[in-house]
Design a protein around this motif. Structure first.
Motif, PDB file in Angstrom:
ATOM      1  N   GLN A  19      19.125 -36.667 -26.434  1.00 24.02           N
ATOM      2  CA  GLN A  19      19.649 -37.337 -27.619  1.00 24.02           C
ATOM      3  C   GLN A  19      18.502 -37.958 -28.386  1.00 24.02           C
ATOM      4  O   GLN A  19      17.407 -38.114 -27.862  1.00 24.02           O
ATOM      5  N   ASN A  48      23.064 -36.468 -30.986  1.00 26.97           N
ATOM      6  CA  ASN A  48      22.442 -35.240 -30.499  1.00 26.97           C
ATOM      7  C   ASN A  48      22.704 -34.078 -31.446  1.00 26.97           C
ATOM      8  O   ASN A  48      22.615 -32.928 -31.062  1.00 26.97           O
ATOM      9  N   THR A  65      23.095 -30.078 -28.392  1.00 28.96           N
ATOM     10  CA  THR A  65      23.519 -30.315 -27.018  1.00 28.96           C
ATOM     11  C   THR A  65      24.985 -29.944 -26.835  1.00 28.96           C
ATOM     12  O   THR A  65      25.841 -30.337 -27.596  1.00 28.96           O
TER      13      THR A  65
END
Length: 58
Positions: A21, A32, A37
């Motif tokens: 992050q 993120n 992600t």
């Protein structure tokens, strides 16, 4: 990766300690979005998307 904080426009830096992050050193905002992600697709999901009709004729 470095990106700008959407709240205070300070450059955010990547942190790997609690999952990938970015963290704003000024206001503490975390996200993120730029890292993607959790967005990886499996081979099977990619094959299903290959057959998708993304555009339809009017």
């Amino acid at each position: 990766m470095r990106c700008g904080c959407p709240h205070c426009e300070t450059f955010m830096v990547q942190q790997d300690e609690q999952g990938c992050q970015c963290v704003c050193p000024h206001c503490g905002y975390r996200c993120n979005a730029c890292l993607g992600t959790g967005t990886a697709l499996t081979h099977e999901e990619l094959l299903r998307l290959k057959e998708t009709d993304w555009f339809s004729s009017p």
